[in-house]
Design a protein around this motif. Sequence first.
Motif, PDB file in Angstrom:
ATOM      1  N   ARG A 121      18.827  -6.710   8.594  1.00 42.85           N
ATOM      2  CA  ARG A 121      18.661  -5.964   7.344  1.00 42.85           C
ATOM      3  C   ARG A 121      19.737  -4.906   7.145  1.00 42.85           C
ATOM      4  O   ARG A 121      19.785  -4.271   6.093  1.00 42.85           O
ATOM      5  N   LYS A 122      20.555  -4.663   8.177  1.00 45.47           N
ATOM      6  CA  LYS A 122      21.554  -3.603   8.094  1.00 45.47           C
ATOM      7  C   LYS A 122      22.898  -4.156   7.635  1.00 45.47           C
ATOM      8  O   LYS A 122      23.263  -5.286   7.955  1.00 45.47           O
ATOM      9  N   LEU A 123      23.610  -3.311   6.901  1.00 41.03           N
ATOM     10  CA  LEU A 123      24.948  -3.700   6.443  1.00 41.03           C
ATOM     11  C   LEU A 123      26.046  -2.827   7.041  1.00 41.03           C
ATOM     12  O   LEU A 123      27.142  -3.297   7.268  1.00 41.03           O
ATOM     13  N   SER A 124      25.744  -1.569   7.290  1.00 42.74           N
ATOM     14  CA  SER A 124      26.797  -0.699   7.825  1.00 42.74           C
ATOM     15  C   SER A 124      26.901  -0.879   9.331  1.00 42.74           C
ATOM     16  O   SER A 124      25.904  -1.110  10.030  1.00 42.74           O
ATOM     17  N   LEU A 125      28.117  -0.749   9.825  1.00 43.73           N
ATOM     18  CA  LEU A 125      28.380  -0.910  11.256  1.00 43.73           C
ATOM     19  C   LEU A 125      27.594   0.116  12.057  1.00 43.73           C
ATOM     20  O   LEU A 125      27.017  -0.211  13.105  1.00 43.73           O
ATOM     21  N   GLU A 126      27.567   1.346  11.588  1.00 40.21           N
ATOM     22  CA  GLU A 126      26.872   2.399  12.321  1.00 40.21           C
ATOM     23  C   GLU A 126      25.389   2.078  12.477  1.00 40.21           C
ATOM     24  O   GLU A 126      24.811   2.252  13.554  1.00 40.21           O
ATOM     25  N   GLU A 127      24.746   1.593  11.414  1.00 44.31           N
ATOM     26  CA  GLU A 127      23.321   1.289  11.464  1.00 44.31           C
ATOM     27  C   GLU A 127      23.032   0.134  12.418  1.00 44.31           C
ATOM     28  O   GLU A 127      22.045   0.149  13.155  1.00 44.31           O
ATOM     29  N   ILE A 128      23.904  -0.875  12.409  1.00 42.92           N
ATOM     30  CA  ILE A 128      23.709  -2.015  13.314  1.00 42.92           C
ATOM     31  C   ILE A 128      23.832  -1.565  14.758  1.00 42.92           C
ATOM     32  O   ILE A 128      23.000  -1.899  15.615  1.00 42.92           O
ATOM     33  N   LEU A 129      24.879  -0.798  15.061  1.00 45.53           N
ATOM     34  CA  LEU A 129      25.082  -0.326  16.438  1.00 45.53           C
ATOM     35  C   LEU A 129      23.939   0.590  16.869  1.00 45.53           C
ATOM     36  O   LEU A 129      23.522   0.571  18.036  1.00 45.53           O
ATOM     37  N   LYS A 130      23.431   1.366  15.945  1.00 44.14           N
ATOM     38  CA  LYS A 130      22.333   2.279  16.268  1.00 44.14           C
ATOM     39  C   LYS A 130      21.095   1.491  16.691  1.00 44.14           C
ATOM     40  O   LYS A 130      20.436   1.832  17.681  1.00 44.14           O
ATOM     41  N   VAL A 131      20.769   0.429  15.963  1.00 46.87           N
ATOM     42  CA  VAL A 131      19.614  -0.408  16.306  1.00 46.87           C
ATOM     43  C   VAL A 131      19.826  -1.090  17.653  1.00 46.87           C
ATOM     44  O   VAL A 131      18.928  -1.117  18.508  1.00 46.87           O
ATOM     45  N   LEU A 132      21.031  -1.615  17.876  1.00 52.54           N
ATOM     46  CA  LEU A 132      21.308  -2.327  19.124  1.00 52.54           C
ATOM     47  C   LEU A 132      21.232  -1.397  20.327  1.00 52.54           C
ATOM     48  O   LEU A 132      20.602  -1.730  21.342  1.00 52.54           O
ATOM     49  N   TYR A 133      21.866  -0.235  20.228  1.00 58.98           N
ATOM     50  CA  TYR A 133      21.843   0.691  21.364  1.00 58.98           C
ATOM     51  C   TYR A 133      20.429   1.212  21.621  1.00 58.98           C
ATOM     52  O   TYR A 133      20.025   1.400  22.776  1.00 58.98           O
ATOM     53  N   ALA A 134      19.667   1.468  20.556  1.00 62.71           N
ATOM     54  CA  ALA A 134      18.277   1.907  20.734  1.00 62.71           C
ATOM     55  C   ALA A 134      17.467   0.830  21.454  1.00 62.71           C
ATOM     56  O   ALA A 134      16.623   1.135  22.314  1.00 62.71           O
ATOM     57  N   THR A 135      17.723  -0.418  21.134  1.00 64.25           N
ATOM     58  CA  THR A 135      17.025  -1.526  21.792  1.00 64.25           C
ATOM     59  C   THR A 135      17.392  -1.608  23.265  1.00 64.25           C
ATOM     60  O   THR A 135      16.521  -1.747  24.136  1.00 64.25           O
ATOM     61  N   PHE A 136      18.677  -1.504  23.571  1.00 61.51           N
ATOM     62  CA  PHE A 136      19.123  -1.592  24.969  1.00 61.51           C
ATOM     63  C   PHE A 136      18.603  -0.420  25.801  1.00 61.51           C
ATOM     64  O   PHE A 136      18.168  -0.605  26.940  1.00 61.51           O
ATOM     65  N   PHE A 137      18.661   0.790  25.232  1.00 59.03           N
ATOM     66  CA  PHE A 137      18.294   1.980  25.995  1.00 59.03           C
ATOM     67  C   PHE A 137      16.783   2.177  26.087  1.00 59.03           C
ATOM     68  O   PHE A 137      16.240   2.373  27.170  1.00 59.03           O
ATOM     69  N   ASP A 138      16.104   2.133  24.949  1.00 64.17           N
ATOM     70  CA  ASP A 138      14.710   2.558  24.893  1.00 64.17           C
ATOM     71  C   ASP A 138      13.702   1.427  25.003  1.00 64.17           C
ATOM     72  O   ASP A 138      12.528   1.676  25.284  1.00 64.17           O
ATOM     73  N   VAL A 139      14.121   0.194  24.770  1.00 65.21           N
ATOM     74  CA  VAL A 139      13.181  -0.928  24.827  1.00 65.21           C
ATOM     75  C   VAL A 139      13.353  -1.704  26.135  1.00 65.21           C
ATOM     76  O   VAL A 139      12.458  -1.771  26.965  1.00 65.21           O
ATOM     77  N   VAL A 140      14.536  -2.283  26.339  1.00 67.43           N
ATOM     78  CA  VAL A 140      14.779  -3.058  27.562  1.00 67.43           C
ATOM     79  C   VAL A 140      15.093  -2.126  28.727  1.00 67.43           C
ATOM     80  O   VAL A 140      14.898  -2.481  29.877  1.00 67.43           O
ATOM     81  N   GLU A 141      15.559  -0.904  28.430  1.00 65.36           N
ATOM     82  CA  GLU A 141      15.913   0.103  29.427  1.00 65.36           C
ATOM     83  C   GLU A 141      16.964  -0.427  30.400  1.00 65.36           C
ATOM     84  O   GLU A 141      16.700  -0.758  31.546  1.00 65.36           O
ATOM     85  N   ILE A 142      18.186  -0.487  29.887  1.00 64.49           N
ATOM     86  CA  ILE A 142      19.320  -1.043  30.614  1.00 64.49           C
ATOM     87  C   ILE A 142      20.260   0.077  31.027  1.00 64.49           C
ATOM     88  O   ILE A 142      20.488   1.025  30.286  1.00 64.49           O
ATOM     89  N   HIS A 143      20.804  -0.049  32.212  1.00 62.78           N
ATOM     90  CA  HIS A 143      21.809   0.903  32.695  1.00 62.78           C
ATOM     91  C   HIS A 143      23.165   0.612  32.048  1.00 62.78           C
ATOM     92  O   HIS A 143      23.672  -0.494  32.121  1.00 62.78           O
TER      93      HIS A 143
END
Length: 678
Positions: A315-337
């Motif tokens: 649903r995102k079009l801006s690069l910043e919004e896409i990266l924000k969702v991806l990093y939030a998923t990696f850090f706070d959901v899957v909890e990746i180092h």
Amino acid sequence: MHIYSASYLVVGISVLFWAIFVFLSPPRDATKQAFSRYLIVVGWWALFSVLMINSPTQSLGLFWDRICLMGVVFIPATFIHFNFTFLGIDVKYKKFIYSSYLISLLFFLINLTPYLAADTTPKFGLNFYTDPGPFYLPFMIYFFSLSILGIYTFYWGYRQAEGNRKRQLFNIFWSSLLGYSLGGFNYNLAFGLGPAYLALVGNLGIILHVGVYAYSITKQRMLDISVVISRLLSEIITTAFFSAVYLFLLFSYAHYSSDRIGLGFIIFTFIFGIMLTQTYQAIRLFVQTTSDKLILHGKYDYYKEISEASIRVGRKLSLEEILKVLYATFFDVVEIHNPRIFLPEFFSDPQRESRRYVPYDKKIFAPVLTGEEIGFKDPLVGSLIEKREPIINEKSKDRQLVVPCMLEDRLIALFVLGSKLSQDPYTDEDVQLLEVLASQAAISLDHTRSYEKIRVDLEATERQLERSSRLASIGTLTAGVTHEIRNPLTVIRTETERLTKQPRDADYLKQYSDLMLKHIERITGIIHRMLTLAKDKPQQEVDVNLNEVIEVSLELVPLKRIVLKKELRVIPPIKGDNEGLQEVFVNLIQNALNSMPDQGTITLRTYLEDGRVVAEVEDTGKGIPDDIKEKIFDPFFSTRHEGTGLGLSIAYRIIRSHGGDIKVTSQEGKGTTFKLVF
């Protein structure tokens, strides 16, 4: 040495070890320095308590007790100092911090007399322990008041925080509550309230309290305590399951086959061992996933979260919004180092040719050169394009899983993921869900490239329209300029006509000269400012330290009758134009001075907020009425008769050209604050 002395010794050594470890761990910042000071006084208390408890004579016991209390009196002040620094409110409440240190210093001086520790006597099997003096109880009240305040502020910070920061503050909050609740038992002994093993319980709480603190402020990413509990529970259940199976098989073997250890028993045990090694991990993961769903409900069901993240990315079009969702998923959901997202170097600029993939920062969402760049011809890239599937390397902590974001035959981006914080391996289900996320990200990022090009073109068009608007408004501005210049020209003409009629003495000529120069300088200033407003000056992109810009700007503005306060914190440099930013601060400081004709205070401060550099110019002047607040950045709008109304317009244009923002808050009769965000 009995067990009670040993507990104090363990506390002292552990705490001082953590103090050194935290202080030396990079990066060295104000939080770690404040925490190290806190640990040093706690360690001081513990180690000198050992000497007091084991003293051979009463006088020596009293001596070591007072040495010990020299550290104890500073525990509340250093704790609240660390607390406020960690929460980022130390500057705002620095007077409170200084006051707490002064109170601690007062108790330090009282400790040199019998009024804090009157004496030491044998208690609960200890050689000697403190006999309280008349100021001991007031000190305890001070001690626990600041402790409760610190614990409460950690709870307040926890309620305000999000993501990893929330988890970090939760761990610090409960460990503070536990550490001070249990550690307080040490005061029981001073008042003759036993038994002595309460000191053991208290010291155990202190070790746990300090350990959790040290872990919390040195780890960039933290493991949720619920994950620790879930992991431990799954290990216990799985071990119990295999133990029960083995005991059942062992009983069956002994009952139906033989009760002797022979070749059959060895073969049976060997087979069971193979079965254990092959199935233990799978069963443990099954148990942990099931317990997560039953006990933690949706909190840690990251499979569902990853699926939803794929939808959000689409649903995102801006690069910043896409990266924000991806990093939030990696850090706070899957909890990746240490997860990184690699994109082509000039992803947002299709006119330039990229030759490598570079990581995009998780905070500023822009490319950063870290030495990890991956060339287009790198074997890793070739392998990902050829196989079109993730690459797993369980031996690497920082690059354990690499997931390609493929669109047809093009590698749009790469997810370079470290190990899980739970230390679990990536399961097949993990990899499949991350592949779905990568596929959706590839589509969105490809669309974003087109979107970014349109956005860049639109911004260029907006800049052109802004310039056209400025040039088109010259006709409107001319009326203001004409009015502003006409007044000094009238004075010059009138005085010049009178020149032939006046006696030409030295005093008159000096008065005439000063008057002419004053009005000529005013005309020159008006013309210069108007040209600055209309001219599209090329901006220089260099590293600029705003603190240095502010210091230079202050040299250009006379500050008589004004109180100047500077709260300039350490901030990273920004990209910008030195002269342009200097003009901004000169205009804002001059504006503040004009609002305080008699006296007042100007406060200049810089700090970091949400990863952005912020500068503020605050005054205690007359303020800006609400009905004109929206007009202050308009050209030639001024509330002063002698003002040109161009200073704030120029400041606004310069800040916007730097990609920044300028905000104003004001109260009539109280003052105004201009906030610049870069």
